[in-house]
Design a protein around this motif. Sequence first.
Motif, mmCIF file in Angstrom:
data_model
loop_
_atom_site.group_PDB
_atom_site.id
_atom_site.type_symbol
_atom_site.label_atom_id
_atom_site.label_comp_id
_atom_site.label_asym_id
_atom_site.label_seq_id
_atom_site.Cartn_x
_atom_site.Cartn_y
_atom_site.Cartn_z
ATOM 1 N N LEU A 162 0.822 -1.207 0.000
ATOM 2 C CA LEU A 162 0.000 0.000 0.000
ATOM 3 C C LEU A 162 0.857 1.259 0.000
ATOM 4 O O LEU A 162 0.502 2.270 -0.610
ATOM 5 C CB LEU A 162 -0.937 -0.004 1.213
ATOM 6 C CG LEU A 162 -2.057 -1.046 1.185
ATOM 7 C CD1 LEU A 162 -2.830 -1.032 2.497
ATOM 8 C CD2 LEU A 162 -2.999 -0.795 0.010
ATOM 9 N N THR A 163 1.996 1.201 0.689
ATOM 10 C CA THR A 163 2.903 2.352 0.694
ATOM 11 C C THR A 163 3.457 2.608 -0.698
ATOM 12 O O THR A 163 3.573 3.760 -1.135
ATOM 13 C CB THR A 163 4.052 2.110 1.688
ATOM 14 O OG1 THR A 163 3.509 1.941 3.002
ATOM 15 C CG2 THR A 163 5.021 3.282 1.689
ATOM 16 N N ALA A 164 3.807 1.525 -1.401
ATOM 17 C CA ALA A 164 4.363 1.669 -2.743
ATOM 18 C C ALA A 164 3.319 2.179 -3.734
ATOM 19 O O ALA A 164 3.606 3.011 -4.597
ATOM 20 C CB ALA A 164 4.939 0.335 -3.220
ATOM 21 N N VAL A 165 2.069 1.700 -3.587
ATOM 22 C CA VAL A 165 1.024 2.050 -4.547
ATOM 23 C C VAL A 165 0.373 3.393 -4.214
ATOM 24 O O VAL A 165 0.074 4.184 -5.112
ATOM 25 C CB VAL A 165 -0.048 0.943 -4.595
ATOM 26 C CG1 VAL A 165 -1.234 1.354 -5.462
ATOM 27 C CG2 VAL A 165 0.558 -0.359 -5.109
ATOM 28 N N VAL A 166 0.162 3.658 -2.923
ATOM 29 C CA VAL A 166 -0.510 4.895 -2.521
ATOM 30 C C VAL A 166 0.494 5.759 -1.744
ATOM 31 O O VAL A 166 1.354 6.394 -2.342
ATOM 32 C CB VAL A 166 -1.777 4.594 -1.682
ATOM 33 C CG1 VAL A 166 -2.641 5.842 -1.540
ATOM 34 C CG2 VAL A 166 -2.606 3.478 -2.324
ATOM 35 N N THR A 167 0.383 5.784 -0.411
ATOM 36 C CA THR A 167 1.327 6.533 0.423
ATOM 37 C C THR A 167 1.568 5.767 1.718
ATOM 38 O O THR A 167 0.808 4.862 2.075
ATOM 39 C CB THR A 167 0.785 7.933 0.789
ATOM 40 O OG1 THR A 167 -0.416 7.777 1.552
ATOM 41 C CG2 THR A 167 0.509 8.768 -0.463
ATOM 42 N N LEU A 168 2.605 6.165 2.448
ATOM 43 C CA LEU A 168 2.903 5.540 3.732
ATOM 44 C C LEU A 168 1.758 5.781 4.720
ATOM 45 O O LEU A 168 1.351 4.858 5.438
ATOM 46 C CB LEU A 168 4.212 6.086 4.302
ATOM 47 C CG LEU A 168 4.599 5.604 5.711
ATOM 48 C CD1 LEU A 168 4.756 4.097 5.741
ATOM 49 C CD2 LEU A 168 5.879 6.300 6.178
ATOM 50 N N SER A 169 1.230 6.985 4.770
ATOM 51 C CA SER A 169 0.149 7.282 5.716
ATOM 52 C C SER A 169 -1.083 6.430 5.417
ATOM 53 O O SER A 169 -1.764 5.968 6.339
ATOM 54 C CB SER A 169 -0.209 8.771 5.674
ATOM 55 O OG SER A 169 -0.597 9.158 4.376
ATOM 56 N N PHE A 170 -1.368 6.189 4.146
ATOM 57 C CA PHE A 170 -2.497 5.339 3.777
ATOM 58 C C PHE A 170 -2.248 3.904 4.242
ATOM 59 O O PHE A 170 -3.151 3.245 4.769
ATOM 60 C CB PHE A 170 -2.713 5.375 2.261
ATOM 61 C CG PHE A 170 -3.924 4.604 1.801
ATOM 62 C CD1 PHE A 170 -5.167 5.211 1.716
ATOM 63 C CD2 PHE A 170 -3.830 3.250 1.458
ATOM 64 C CE1 PHE A 170 -6.293 4.502 1.306
ATOM 65 C CE2 PHE A 170 -4.943 2.532 1.045
ATOM 66 C CZ PHE A 170 -6.179 3.168 0.965
ATOM 67 N N GLY A 171 -1.025 3.413 4.032
ATOM 68 C CA GLY A 171 -0.698 2.048 4.451
ATOM 69 C C GLY A 171 -0.822 1.872 5.952
ATOM 70 O O GLY A 171 -1.351 0.865 6.431
ATOM 71 N N ILE A 172 -0.361 2.872 6.729
ATOM 72 C CA ILE A 172 -0.461 2.794 8.188
ATOM 73 C C ILE A 172 -1.920 2.826 8.626
ATOM 74 O O ILE A 172 -2.342 2.064 9.514
ATOM 75 C CB ILE A 172 0.328 3.948 8.831
ATOM 76 C CG1 ILE A 172 1.829 3.777 8.555
ATOM 77 C CG2 ILE A 172 0.077 4.001 10.338
ATOM 78 C CD1 ILE A 172 2.677 4.943 9.014
ATOM 79 N N ALA A 173 -2.722 3.706 8.001
ATOM 80 C CA ALA A 173 -4.139 3.786 8.335
ATOM 81 C C ALA A 173 -4.847 2.468 8.031
ATOM 82 O O ALA A 173 -5.694 2.001 8.814
ATOM 83 C CB ALA A 173 -4.799 4.935 7.572
#
Length: 398
Positions: free
Chosen positions: A362-373
Amino acid sequence: MSKNSKPGEFSLWSIAVPAFGPSLLFGVGEGAILPIIPLSARDMGSSLAGAALVVALIGIGSLVSNIPASIITAKFGERRGMMGAAGLSLVALLMCVFSTNLWQFGTGVFLIGAAAAVFNLARQSYLTEAVPAFLRARAMSTLGGVGRIGLFAGPFIGAFVIHLVGLTGAYWVAAVAIAAAGTLAGWLPDLVSDTSGPVKGPAPTIRSLVMAHRRVFLTVGVGILLVSAVRSSRQVVVPLWADNLGLSPAATSLIYGLSGAIDMLIFYPSGRIMDKQGRRAVAVPSMVLMGIALLLIPLTTGAATLLLAALLIGFGNGISSGLIMTLGADYAPRRGRAQFLGIWRFFSDIGGSGGPAILAGLTAVVTLSFGIAATGFLGLAAAAVLGYWIPRNKVTVQ
Protein backbone atom coordinates in the motif's frame (compact mmCIF):
# COMPACT_ATOMS: atom_id res chain seq x y z
CA MET A 1 0.01 -32.43 37.26
CA SER A 2 -3.65 -32.54 36.38
CA LYS A 3 -5.81 -30.31 34.30
CA ASN A 4 -8.56 -30.93 36.84
CA SER A 5 -6.61 -29.28 39.66
CA LYS A 6 -8.64 -26.85 41.73
CA PRO A 7 -7.56 -23.34 42.78
CA GLY A 8 -4.99 -23.64 45.55
CA GLU A 9 -3.78 -27.08 44.42
CA PHE A 10 -1.41 -25.84 41.70
CA SER A 11 1.02 -22.95 41.51
CA LEU A 12 2.87 -21.65 38.47
CA TRP A 13 5.91 -21.28 40.70
CA SER A 14 6.13 -25.07 40.87
CA ILE A 15 7.23 -25.19 37.22
CA ALA A 16 8.40 -21.58 36.78
CA VAL A 17 12.11 -22.12 36.12
CA PRO A 18 11.96 -25.13 33.75
CA ALA A 19 8.78 -23.90 32.02
CA PHE A 20 9.50 -20.18 31.59
CA GLY A 21 13.30 -20.10 31.85
CA PRO A 22 13.86 -21.65 28.39
CA SER A 23 11.53 -19.07 26.85
CA LEU A 24 13.48 -16.22 28.44
CA LEU A 25 16.82 -17.62 27.29
CA PHE A 26 15.56 -18.40 23.79
CA GLY A 27 14.30 -14.82 23.59
CA VAL A 28 17.72 -13.50 24.62
CA GLY A 29 19.31 -15.55 21.85
CA GLU A 30 16.88 -14.30 19.21
CA GLY A 31 17.15 -10.71 20.41
CA ALA A 32 20.95 -10.83 20.24
CA ILE A 33 21.08 -11.82 16.57
CA LEU A 34 18.03 -10.13 15.01
CA PRO A 35 19.67 -6.69 14.64
CA ILE A 36 22.93 -8.29 13.44
CA ILE A 37 21.67 -10.62 10.71
CA PRO A 38 21.25 -7.87 8.07
CA LEU A 39 24.69 -6.46 8.94
CA SER A 40 26.27 -9.89 8.52
CA ALA A 41 24.52 -10.31 5.18
CA ARG A 42 25.82 -6.92 4.04
CA ASP A 43 29.36 -7.92 5.08
CA MET A 44 29.05 -10.90 2.73
CA GLY A 45 28.27 -8.64 -0.19
CA SER A 46 24.48 -8.65 -0.09
CA SER A 47 22.45 -5.71 -1.39
CA LEU A 48 20.00 -3.91 0.90
CA ALA A 49 17.11 -5.83 -0.65
CA GLY A 50 19.03 -9.09 -0.29
CA ALA A 51 19.76 -8.36 3.38
CA ALA A 52 16.06 -7.76 3.98
CA LEU A 53 15.28 -11.09 2.32
CA VAL A 54 17.80 -12.88 4.52
CA VAL A 55 16.11 -11.44 7.62
CA ALA A 56 12.75 -12.62 6.26
CA LEU A 57 14.10 -16.18 6.09
CA ILE A 58 13.58 -16.51 9.85
CA GLY A 59 9.86 -15.92 9.45
CA ILE A 60 9.71 -18.12 6.36
CA GLY A 61 11.51 -20.92 8.19
CA SER A 62 9.02 -20.70 11.06
CA LEU A 63 6.00 -20.52 8.74
CA VAL A 64 6.83 -23.63 6.71
CA SER A 65 7.95 -25.57 9.79
CA ASN A 66 4.86 -25.16 11.98
CA ILE A 67 3.06 -28.25 10.69
CA PRO A 68 6.19 -30.48 10.68
CA ALA A 69 6.97 -29.14 14.17
CA SER A 70 3.57 -30.30 15.39
CA ILE A 71 4.16 -33.79 14.01
CA ILE A 72 7.61 -33.95 15.62
CA THR A 73 6.23 -32.79 18.97
CA ALA A 74 3.36 -35.28 18.84
CA LYS A 75 5.79 -38.13 18.12
CA PHE A 76 8.66 -37.35 20.50
CA GLY A 77 6.98 -35.26 23.20
CA GLU A 78 7.25 -31.64 24.24
CA ARG A 79 10.39 -31.90 26.37
CA ARG A 80 12.39 -33.71 23.69
CA GLY A 81 10.99 -31.33 21.10
CA MET A 82 12.38 -28.30 22.94
CA MET A 83 15.74 -29.97 23.48
CA GLY A 84 15.95 -30.98 19.84
CA ALA A 85 15.00 -27.48 18.71
CA ALA A 86 17.78 -26.02 20.85
CA GLY A 87 20.24 -28.47 19.27
CA LEU A 88 19.13 -27.54 15.73
CA SER A 89 19.38 -23.86 16.58
CA LEU A 90 22.96 -24.34 17.81
CA VAL A 91 23.90 -26.03 14.53
CA ALA A 92 22.26 -23.18 12.60
CA LEU A 93 24.11 -20.54 14.62
CA LEU A 94 27.44 -22.26 13.95
CA MET A 95 26.58 -22.25 10.24
CA CYS A 96 26.05 -18.49 10.47
CA VAL A 97 29.37 -17.95 12.26
CA PHE A 98 31.47 -20.09 9.93
CA SER A 99 29.64 -19.54 6.62
CA THR A 100 31.82 -18.45 3.72
CA ASN A 101 29.06 -17.27 1.39
CA LEU A 102 25.57 -15.80 1.49
CA TRP A 103 23.86 -19.10 0.60
CA GLN A 104 25.32 -20.89 3.62
CA PHE A 105 24.49 -17.96 5.86
CA GLY A 106 20.91 -17.80 4.55
CA THR A 107 20.49 -21.54 5.16
CA GLY A 108 21.58 -21.05 8.77
CA VAL A 109 19.11 -18.20 9.24
CA PHE A 110 16.30 -20.32 7.74
CA LEU A 111 17.11 -23.17 10.13
CA ILE A 112 17.01 -20.77 13.09
CA GLY A 113 13.41 -19.98 12.11
CA ALA A 114 12.61 -23.68 11.73
CA ALA A 115 14.09 -24.44 15.17
CA ALA A 116 12.08 -21.60 16.70
CA ALA A 117 8.88 -23.11 15.27
CA VAL A 118 9.58 -26.46 16.97
CA PHE A 119 10.60 -24.81 20.24
CA ASN A 120 7.61 -22.46 20.41
CA LEU A 121 5.13 -25.17 19.47
CA ALA A 122 6.51 -27.61 22.04
CA ARG A 123 6.53 -25.11 24.92
CA GLN A 124 2.95 -24.03 24.17
CA SER A 125 1.79 -27.62 23.92
CA TYR A 126 3.52 -28.44 27.22
CA LEU A 127 1.86 -25.63 29.14
CA THR A 128 -1.52 -26.42 27.57
CA GLU A 129 -1.37 -29.86 29.14
CA ALA A 130 0.55 -29.07 32.32
CA VAL A 131 -1.33 -26.01 33.62
CA PRO A 132 -4.90 -26.23 34.95
CA ALA A 133 -7.53 -24.31 32.98
CA PHE A 134 -8.09 -21.70 35.69
CA LEU A 135 -4.45 -20.55 35.33
CA ARG A 136 -4.10 -21.05 31.59
CA ALA A 137 -4.17 -17.42 30.43
CA ARG A 138 -1.75 -16.36 33.16
CA ALA A 139 0.62 -19.13 32.13
CA MET A 140 0.43 -18.20 28.45
CA SER A 141 0.75 -14.46 29.06
CA THR A 142 3.77 -15.11 31.28
CA LEU A 143 5.25 -17.33 28.59
CA GLY A 144 4.82 -14.56 26.03
CA GLY A 145 6.01 -11.91 28.47
CA VAL A 146 9.28 -13.56 29.46
CA GLY A 147 10.01 -14.13 25.77
CA ARG A 148 9.54 -10.40 25.17
CA ILE A 149 11.86 -9.62 28.09
CA GLY A 150 14.48 -11.83 26.46
CA LEU A 151 14.02 -10.14 23.09
CA PHE A 152 14.38 -6.76 24.81
CA ALA A 153 17.54 -7.70 26.72
CA GLY A 154 19.23 -9.69 23.94
CA PRO A 155 20.39 -6.75 21.80
CA PHE A 156 22.04 -5.05 24.80
CA ILE A 157 23.91 -8.21 25.81
CA GLY A 158 24.86 -8.80 22.16
CA ALA A 159 26.10 -5.22 21.77
CA PHE A 160 28.41 -5.61 24.77
CA VAL A 161 29.98 -8.81 23.43
CA ILE A 162 30.22 -7.39 19.89
CA HIS A 163 32.22 -4.51 21.35
CA LEU A 164 34.68 -7.05 22.78
CA VAL A 165 35.03 -9.63 19.99
CA GLY A 166 33.34 -8.26 16.85
CA LEU A 167 30.15 -9.01 14.94
CA THR A 168 30.25 -12.78 15.52
CA GLY A 169 29.93 -12.12 19.24
CA ALA A 170 26.16 -11.81 18.90
CA TYR A 171 25.94 -15.35 17.52
CA TRP A 172 28.02 -16.70 20.39
CA VAL A 173 25.72 -14.95 22.88
CA ALA A 174 22.77 -16.63 21.16
CA ALA A 175 24.54 -19.99 21.20
CA VAL A 176 25.19 -19.82 24.95
CA ALA A 177 21.64 -18.64 25.71
CA ILE A 178 19.98 -21.30 23.56
CA ALA A 179 22.22 -24.07 24.89
CA ALA A 180 21.13 -23.04 28.38
CA ALA A 181 17.50 -23.01 27.21
CA GLY A 182 17.82 -26.57 25.95
CA THR A 183 19.43 -27.67 29.21
CA LEU A 184 16.65 -26.11 31.29
CA ALA A 185 14.01 -27.70 29.06
CA GLY A 186 15.54 -31.07 29.91
CA TRP A 187 14.54 -30.47 33.55
CA LEU A 188 10.85 -30.15 32.72
CA PRO A 189 8.81 -32.74 34.62
CA ASP A 190 7.23 -35.33 32.36
CA LEU A 191 3.58 -34.80 31.58
CA VAL A 192 1.05 -37.10 33.19
CA SER A 193 -2.16 -37.17 31.19
CA ASP A 194 -5.42 -37.54 33.09
CA THR A 195 -7.17 -39.30 30.25
CA SER A 196 -8.27 -42.82 31.04
CA GLY A 197 -9.54 -45.80 29.13
CA PRO A 198 -8.46 -47.17 25.78
CA VAL A 199 -7.95 -44.81 22.85
CA LYS A 200 -10.58 -45.39 20.18
CA GLY A 201 -10.25 -44.74 16.47
CA PRO A 202 -7.25 -43.84 14.33
CA ALA A 203 -4.82 -41.16 15.38
CA PRO A 204 -5.89 -37.71 14.13
CA THR A 205 -4.14 -36.30 11.07
CA ILE A 206 -3.60 -32.72 9.99
CA ARG A 207 -6.39 -33.08 7.42
CA SER A 208 -8.85 -34.63 9.87
CA LEU A 209 -8.17 -31.89 12.41
CA VAL A 210 -8.67 -29.16 9.82
CA MET A 211 -11.99 -30.68 8.78
CA ALA A 212 -13.19 -31.32 12.34
CA HIS A 213 -12.35 -27.79 13.51
CA ARG A 214 -12.85 -25.85 10.29
CA ARG A 215 -15.46 -23.59 11.87
CA VAL A 216 -12.98 -22.49 14.54
CA PHE A 217 -10.25 -21.86 11.96
CA LEU A 218 -12.61 -19.88 9.71
CA THR A 219 -13.88 -17.68 12.56
CA VAL A 220 -11.54 -17.18 15.52
CA GLY A 221 -8.64 -18.33 13.32
CA VAL A 222 -9.25 -15.43 10.93
CA GLY A 223 -9.24 -13.07 13.92
CA ILE A 224 -5.88 -14.49 15.03
CA LEU A 225 -4.52 -13.96 11.52
CA LEU A 226 -5.55 -10.29 11.71
CA VAL A 227 -4.07 -9.88 15.20
CA SER A 228 -0.73 -11.22 13.97
CA ALA A 229 -0.80 -8.93 10.93
CA VAL A 230 -1.30 -5.87 13.15
CA ARG A 231 1.34 -6.98 15.65
CA SER A 232 4.02 -7.53 13.02
CA SER A 233 3.18 -4.29 11.17
CA ARG A 234 3.55 -2.20 14.33
CA GLN A 235 7.27 -3.04 14.44
CA VAL A 236 7.75 -1.42 11.05
CA VAL A 237 5.30 1.48 11.35
CA VAL A 238 7.03 3.47 14.10
CA PRO A 239 10.53 3.54 12.52
CA LEU A 240 9.12 4.31 9.06
CA TRP A 241 6.95 7.19 10.25
CA ALA A 242 9.76 8.54 12.43
CA ASP A 243 11.96 8.61 9.34
CA ASN A 244 9.16 10.29 7.40
CA LEU A 245 9.04 13.01 10.08
CA GLY A 246 12.80 13.48 9.84
CA LEU A 247 13.56 12.33 13.38
CA SER A 248 17.09 11.29 14.24
CA PRO A 249 17.99 7.60 14.60
CA ALA A 250 18.57 8.18 18.33
CA ALA A 251 15.11 9.66 18.80
CA THR A 252 13.56 6.85 16.77
CA SER A 253 15.32 4.21 18.87
CA LEU A 254 14.19 5.90 22.10
CA ILE A 255 10.54 6.02 20.98
CA TYR A 256 10.66 2.40 19.80
CA GLY A 257 12.36 1.28 23.01
CA LEU A 258 9.88 3.02 25.32
CA SER A 259 6.98 1.48 23.41
CA GLY A 260 8.63 -1.93 23.77
CA ALA A 261 9.23 -1.37 27.49
CA ILE A 262 5.52 -0.81 28.18
CA ASP A 263 4.69 -3.79 25.99
CA MET A 264 7.08 -5.94 28.00
CA LEU A 265 6.06 -4.92 31.52
CA ILE A 266 2.29 -5.46 31.59
CA PHE A 267 1.93 -9.08 30.48
CA TYR A 268 0.81 -10.65 33.78
CA PRO A 269 -2.28 -8.48 34.47
CA SER A 270 -3.63 -9.34 31.02
CA GLY A 271 -3.45 -13.06 31.80
CA ARG A 272 -5.20 -12.55 35.12
CA ILE A 273 -8.01 -10.60 33.42
CA MET A 274 -8.42 -13.31 30.78
CA ASP A 275 -8.64 -16.00 33.47
CA LYS A 276 -11.13 -14.04 35.58
CA GLN A 277 -13.22 -12.18 32.98
CA GLY A 278 -12.82 -14.26 29.84
CA ARG A 279 -10.73 -13.89 26.69
CA ARG A 280 -12.91 -11.20 25.10
CA ALA A 281 -12.16 -8.85 27.98
CA VAL A 282 -8.59 -8.51 26.65
CA ALA A 283 -8.89 -9.41 22.96
CA VAL A 284 -11.30 -6.64 21.99
CA PRO A 285 -9.80 -3.71 23.96
CA SER A 286 -6.24 -4.56 22.89
CA MET A 287 -7.11 -4.56 19.19
CA VAL A 288 -9.26 -1.43 19.49
CA LEU A 289 -6.40 0.41 21.22
CA MET A 290 -3.84 -0.70 18.64
CA GLY A 291 -6.17 0.11 15.76
CA ILE A 292 -6.85 3.62 17.07
CA ALA A 293 -3.15 4.22 17.80
CA LEU A 294 -2.19 3.20 14.26
CA LEU A 295 -4.86 5.49 12.82
CA LEU A 296 -3.43 8.34 14.91
CA ILE A 297 0.17 7.86 13.78
CA PRO A 298 -0.27 9.57 10.36
CA LEU A 299 -1.66 12.58 12.27
CA THR A 300 1.45 12.95 14.44
CA THR A 301 3.78 15.82 13.59
CA GLY A 302 6.81 15.35 15.83
CA ALA A 303 8.62 13.24 18.40
CA ALA A 304 6.25 14.00 21.29
CA THR A 305 3.02 13.09 19.50
CA LEU A 306 4.60 10.03 17.86
CA LEU A 307 5.81 8.88 21.28
CA LEU A 308 2.26 9.09 22.68
CA ALA A 309 0.88 7.03 19.79
CA ALA A 310 3.73 4.51 20.11
CA LEU A 311 3.11 4.15 23.86
CA LEU A 312 -0.56 3.43 23.14
CA ILE A 313 0.51 0.77 20.64
CA GLY A 314 2.82 -0.76 23.23
CA PHE A 315 0.09 -0.78 25.87
CA GLY A 316 -2.44 -2.33 23.49
CA ASN A 317 -0.03 -5.03 22.43
CA GLY A 318 1.17 -5.65 25.98
CA ILE A 319 -2.28 -6.38 27.38
CA SER A 320 -2.77 -8.99 24.65
CA SER A 321 0.33 -10.93 25.68
CA GLY A 322 -0.38 -14.65 25.39
CA LEU A 323 -3.76 -14.10 23.71
CA ILE A 324 -3.05 -16.18 20.60
CA MET A 325 -1.52 -19.02 22.60
CA THR A 326 -4.35 -18.99 25.13
CA LEU A 327 -7.05 -19.20 22.47
CA GLY A 328 -5.15 -21.98 20.71
CA ALA A 329 -4.94 -23.91 23.97
CA ASP A 330 -8.65 -23.33 24.65
CA TYR A 331 -9.74 -24.84 21.34
CA ALA A 332 -7.10 -27.59 21.07
CA PRO A 333 -8.53 -31.13 21.44
CA ARG A 334 -6.86 -33.59 23.79
CA ARG A 335 -6.05 -35.98 20.93
CA GLY A 336 -4.05 -34.23 18.26
CA ARG A 337 -3.24 -31.26 20.51
CA ALA A 338 0.22 -30.64 19.08
CA GLN A 339 -0.98 -30.90 15.48
CA PHE A 340 -3.88 -28.54 16.16
CA LEU A 341 -1.52 -25.99 17.71
CA GLY A 342 0.77 -26.34 14.68
CA ILE A 343 -2.14 -25.38 12.40
CA TRP A 344 -3.02 -22.52 14.79
CA ARG A 345 0.53 -21.18 14.68
CA PHE A 346 0.50 -21.50 10.89
CA PHE A 347 -2.49 -19.12 10.80
CA SER A 348 -0.64 -16.76 13.13
CA ASP A 349 2.53 -16.80 11.04
CA ILE A 350 0.60 -16.14 7.82
CA GLY A 351 -0.72 -12.98 9.43
CA GLY A 352 2.71 -12.11 10.78
CA SER A 353 4.23 -12.39 7.31
CA GLY A 354 1.31 -10.74 5.52
CA GLY A 355 0.99 -7.62 7.69
CA PRO A 356 4.28 -5.95 6.69
CA ALA A 357 3.75 -7.10 3.09
CA ILE A 358 0.36 -5.35 2.96
CA LEU A 359 1.90 -2.22 4.50
CA ALA A 360 4.75 -2.25 1.97
CA GLY A 361 2.40 -2.79 -0.98
CA LEU A 362 0.00 0.00 0.00
CA THR A 363 2.90 2.35 0.69
CA ALA A 364 4.36 1.67 -2.74
CA VAL A 365 1.02 2.05 -4.55
CA VAL A 366 -0.51 4.90 -2.52
CA THR A 367 1.33 6.53 0.42
CA LEU A 368 2.90 5.54 3.73
CA SER A 369 0.15 7.28 5.72
CA PHE A 370 -2.50 5.34 3.78
CA GLY A 371 -0.70 2.05 4.45
CA ILE A 372 -0.46 2.79 8.19
CA ALA A 373 -4.14 3.79 8.34
CA ALA A 374 -5.09 0.55 6.56
CA THR A 375 -3.16 -1.38 9.22
CA GLY A 376 -5.15 0.48 11.87
CA PHE A 377 -8.39 -0.65 10.23
CA LEU A 378 -7.08 -4.23 10.32
CA GLY A 379 -6.80 -3.84 14.09
CA LEU A 380 -10.41 -2.68 14.35
CA ALA A 381 -11.46 -5.57 12.10
CA ALA A 382 -9.62 -8.00 14.40
CA ALA A 383 -11.51 -6.54 17.38
CA ALA A 384 -14.83 -7.02 15.58
CA VAL A 385 -14.10 -10.61 14.51
CA LEU A 386 -12.84 -11.72 17.93
CA GLY A 387 -15.58 -9.82 19.75
CA TYR A 388 -18.22 -11.64 17.71
CA TRP A 389 -16.80 -15.16 17.72
CA ILE A 390 -15.09 -15.55 21.11
CA PRO A 391 -17.66 -16.73 23.68
CA ARG A 392 -18.45 -14.29 26.47
CA ASN A 393 -17.33 -16.85 29.01
CA LYS A 394 -14.10 -18.79 28.98
CA VAL A 395 -13.92 -21.55 26.41
CA THR A 396 -14.68 -25.00 27.77
CA VAL A 397 -11.55 -27.12 28.05
CA GLN A 398 -11.60 -29.96 25.57
